[in-house]
Motif scaffolding. Structure first.
Motif, PDB file in Angstrom:
ATOM      1  N   ALA A 195     -11.152 -30.964 -52.894  1.00 37.04           N
ATOM      2  CA  ALA A 195     -12.128 -31.975 -52.489  1.00 37.04           C
ATOM      3  C   ALA A 195     -11.878 -33.293 -53.213  1.00 37.04           C
ATOM      4  N   ASP A 196     -11.500 -33.210 -54.477  1.00 38.84           N
ATOM      5  CA  ASP A 196     -11.192 -34.424 -55.239  1.00 38.84           C
ATOM      6  C   ASP A 196     -10.002 -35.175 -54.625  1.00 38.84           C
ATOM      7  N   ILE A 197      -8.979 -34.426 -54.213  1.00 38.81           N
ATOM      8  CA  ILE A 197      -7.823 -35.054 -53.564  1.00 38.81           C
ATOM      9  C   ILE A 197      -8.257 -35.747 -52.275  1.00 38.81           C
ATOM     10  N   CYS A 198      -9.115 -35.074 -51.507  1.00 43.66           N
ATOM     11  CA  CYS A 198      -9.583 -35.652 -50.244  1.00 43.66           C
ATOM     12  C   CYS A 198     -10.274 -36.995 -50.465  1.00 43.66           C
ATOM     13  N   LYS A 199     -11.102 -37.052 -51.495  1.00 42.69           N
ATOM     14  CA  LYS A 199     -11.835 -38.291 -51.769  1.00 42.69           C
ATOM     15  C   LYS A 199     -10.895 -39.389 -52.279  1.00 42.69           C
ATOM     16  N   LYS A 200      -9.985 -39.002 -53.148  1.00 39.95           N
ATOM     17  CA  LYS A 200      -9.077 -39.992 -53.747  1.00 39.95           C
ATOM     18  C   LYS A 200      -8.084 -40.539 -52.738  1.00 39.95           C
ATOM     19  N   GLU A 201      -7.554 -39.660 -51.885  1.00 42.83           N
ATOM     20  CA  GLU A 201      -6.492 -40.046 -50.954  1.00 42.83           C
ATOM     21  C   GLU A 201      -7.019 -40.373 -49.553  1.00 42.83           C
ATOM     22  N   HIS A 202      -8.324 -40.381 -49.399  1.00 34.79           N
ATOM     23  CA  HIS A 202      -8.941 -40.708 -48.104  1.00 34.79           C
ATOM     24  C   HIS A 202      -8.382 -39.821 -46.982  1.00 34.79           C
ATOM     25  N   ILE A 203      -8.418 -38.529 -47.234  1.00 36.73           N
ATOM     26  CA  ILE A 203      -7.849 -37.555 -46.303  1.00 36.73           C
ATOM     27  C   ILE A 203      -8.639 -37.530 -44.993  1.00 36.73           C
ATOM     28  N   ASP A 204      -7.908 -37.490 -43.876  1.00 33.58           N
ATOM     29  CA  ASP A 204      -8.521 -37.438 -42.536  1.00 33.58           C
ATOM     30  C   ASP A 204      -8.553 -36.029 -41.963  1.00 33.58           C
ATOM     31  N   VAL A 205      -7.563 -35.216 -42.325  1.00 36.58           N
ATOM     32  CA  VAL A 205      -7.424 -33.904 -41.698  1.00 36.58           C
ATOM     33  C   VAL A 205      -6.759 -32.944 -42.683  1.00 36.58           C
ATOM     34  N   LEU A 206      -7.158 -31.683 -42.621  1.00 38.72           N
ATOM     35  CA  LEU A 206      -6.616 -30.644 -43.489  1.00 38.72           C
ATOM     36  C   LEU A 206      -5.692 -29.730 -42.695  1.00 38.72           C
ATOM     37  N   LEU A 207      -4.573 -29.354 -43.301  1.00 44.33           N
ATOM     38  CA  LEU A 207      -3.636 -28.419 -42.684  1.00 44.33           C
ATOM     39  C   LEU A 207      -3.430 -27.248 -43.631  1.00 44.33           C
ATOM     40  N   ALA A 208      -3.952 -26.083 -43.264  1.00 40.90           N
ATOM     41  CA  ALA A 208      -3.799 -24.868 -44.057  1.00 40.90           C
ATOM     42  C   ALA A 208      -2.605 -24.083 -43.546  1.00 40.90           C
ATOM     43  N   VAL A 209      -1.656 -23.790 -44.430  1.00 34.95           N
ATOM     44  CA  VAL A 209      -0.477 -22.999 -44.061  1.00 34.95           C
ATOM     45  C   VAL A 209      -0.463 -21.770 -44.957  1.00 34.95           C
ATOM     46  N   GLY A 210      -0.790 -20.616 -44.387  1.00 35.65           N
ATOM     47  CA  GLY A 210      -0.855 -19.401 -45.184  1.00 35.65           C
ATOM     48  C   GLY A 210      -1.730 -18.355 -44.527  1.00 35.65           C
ATOM     49  N   GLY A 211      -2.222 -17.434 -45.351  1.00 42.57           N
ATOM     50  CA  GLY A 211      -3.088 -16.384 -44.860  1.00 42.57           C
ATOM     51  C   GLY A 211      -4.553 -16.760 -44.961  1.00 42.57           C
ATOM     52  N   GLY A 212      -5.411 -15.753 -44.877  1.00 39.38           N
ATOM     53  CA  GLY A 212      -6.839 -15.999 -44.855  1.00 39.38           C
ATOM     54  C   GLY A 212      -7.373 -16.686 -46.089  1.00 39.38           C
ATOM     55  N   SER A 213      -6.811 -16.384 -47.246  1.00 34.70           N
ATOM     56  CA  SER A 213      -7.290 -17.008 -48.477  1.00 34.70           C
ATOM     57  C   SER A 213      -7.077 -18.517 -48.438  1.00 34.70           C
ATOM     58  N   THR A 214      -5.903 -18.931 -47.997  1.00 33.88           N
ATOM     59  CA  THR A 214      -5.611 -20.359 -47.893  1.00 33.88           C
ATOM     60  C   THR A 214      -6.539 -21.032 -46.879  1.00 33.88           C
TER      61      THR A 214
END
Length: 389
Positions: free
Chosen positions: A81-100
């Protein structure tokens, strides 16, 4: 069965080379992407490079959050969440299994909250907004690629809880069975046990009236796992086996099979306590718990459903009485989990004793009663834990 509303907005790309559509899909949501992944297995299998190549072609800016744990921590969510706020993230991309994917869902909500994400998980603060989520699945297990829930752990308080909200449905999920070829036999077995438990817990065994059509579809999902999990373990690059497990995983928990049913996911609630205290593999905990739970709840009222399970899935003789048929069904399931899938059968094998069972049982029941095919009190749950030693 109860009245229900069903809506699932997730778009699925299933099959080989579907990652080619990532470029067109991700560009809909913005230019700043947070790539979320686990310990690095996606780099070992070359998937990281494929994803990054597509993202580069799309011309987006990529930040990364790596190291998501098998039982994702709230502290990792906070970092994301901190990265999202700092980098002004628009979209998340999860690459992995259910935990990710679960971790990514929590990040999506926490990105708009000024505080610890655990407040959202504990429902001390509401989810009001969430970043869009895309997923690339690498493990058939949780179904998180097509549902709106995730499970997050707080190891400081020994809690493992769900965060569920309609805003957390992935927008798009990419399901290529070839991305699961590298999953080892143990994780394949654990994922398969998780799929089975989703069907058992959420909808198949229930005190509610059941729609026969839904039951038959549930049984097809169960049969698919029983047929293809051993094949995938022995032939990890068998595309048909991996594809069937992947699609079974998705449909076991995308909301379709449990419509009209209202109950606690009892084995999941018990296993969450095991993971919260001992950080064990989720599917393994479920495999240990489920046959013992079945043994514990077996009586004249539950026997007919357990017998039906045995006859429909394992070919148990229909001429047996309900009680004898139910017992044989439990035996067949135990054989499948502990012999065919080669999973450990006892908590003591994992170095777990009964030191926390009373506390775990209270937390599993939230101090009350878990309602299901047979209601469970904390004393009942503690007894089931002891049966697993």
């Amino acid at each position: 069965m109860n009245n229900f509303v069903f809506q699932n907005p997730t778009k699925i790309y299933f099959g080989k080379n579907q990652l080619s559509h990532l470029k067109e899909e991700i560009k809909q949501f913005g230019n700043n992407v947070l790539l979320v992944y686990g310990s690095g297995s996606i780099k070992r299998i070359g998937l990281y490079d494929k994803v990054m190549s597509v993202l580069k072609e799309a011309g987006v800016n990529v930040s990364e959050l790596s190291g998501v744990e098998p039982n994702p921590r709230h502290t990792t969510v906070n970092r994301g969440a901190d990265i999202c706020k700092k980098e002004h993230i628009d979209v998340l991309l999860a690459v992995g299994g259910g935990s990710t994917i679960d971790c990514t869902k929590a990040i999506a909500a926490a990105a708009f909250y000024d505080g610890d994400c655990w407040d959202l998980v504990k429902r001390k603060a509401p989810v009001t907004k969430a970043l869009p989520i895309l997923t690339v699945l690498t493990l058939a297990a949780t179904g998180s690629e097509m549902d709106c829930g995730g499970v997050i752990s707080n190891m400081d308080t020994h809690e493992k809880l769900g965060l569920v909200h309609p805003l957390l449905f992935p927008k798009v999920s990419f399901l290529d069975p070839e991305n699961t070829f590298s999953v080892n036999a143990f994780q394949t077995a654990c994922g398969s046990a998780d799929i089975l438990s989703h069907v058992f817990d959420c909808n198949y065994f229930t005190a509610d009236d059941r729609m026969d059509m839904a039951c038959r579809i549930q049984e097809e999902v169960i049969r698919t796992v029983v047929r293809y999990a051993p094949i995938a373990m022995k032939e990890p690059e068998n595309y048909e086996a991996r594809a069937n497990l992947m699609w079974a995983s998705t449909w076991a928990l995308n909301g379709f099979l449990d419509n009209g049913i209202s109950q606690a996911a009892v084995c999941h609630m018990m296993e969450h306590e095991l993971s919260a205290f001992y950080d064990i593999t989720h599917g393994l905990g479920l495999a240990i718990l489920t046959p013992r739970w079945m043994e514990y709840i077996l009586d004249e009222g539950t026997a007919p459903q357990l017998k039906r399970f045995g006859t429909r899935i394992f070919g148990v003789d229909e001429s047996l009485s309900d009680m004898e048929g139910a017992k044989e069904a439990i035996n067949r399931l135990s054989k499948f989990l502990y012999q065919d899938l080669n999973l450990q059968s006892r908590l003591s094998d994992l170095g777990i004793d009964d030191g926390h069972f009373a506390e775990m049982a209270q937390k599993a029941c939230n101090g009350g009663i878990m309602k299901s095919i047979k209601d469970l009190t904390p004393n009942d749950v503690e007894a089931i834990f002891r049966m697993c030693l």
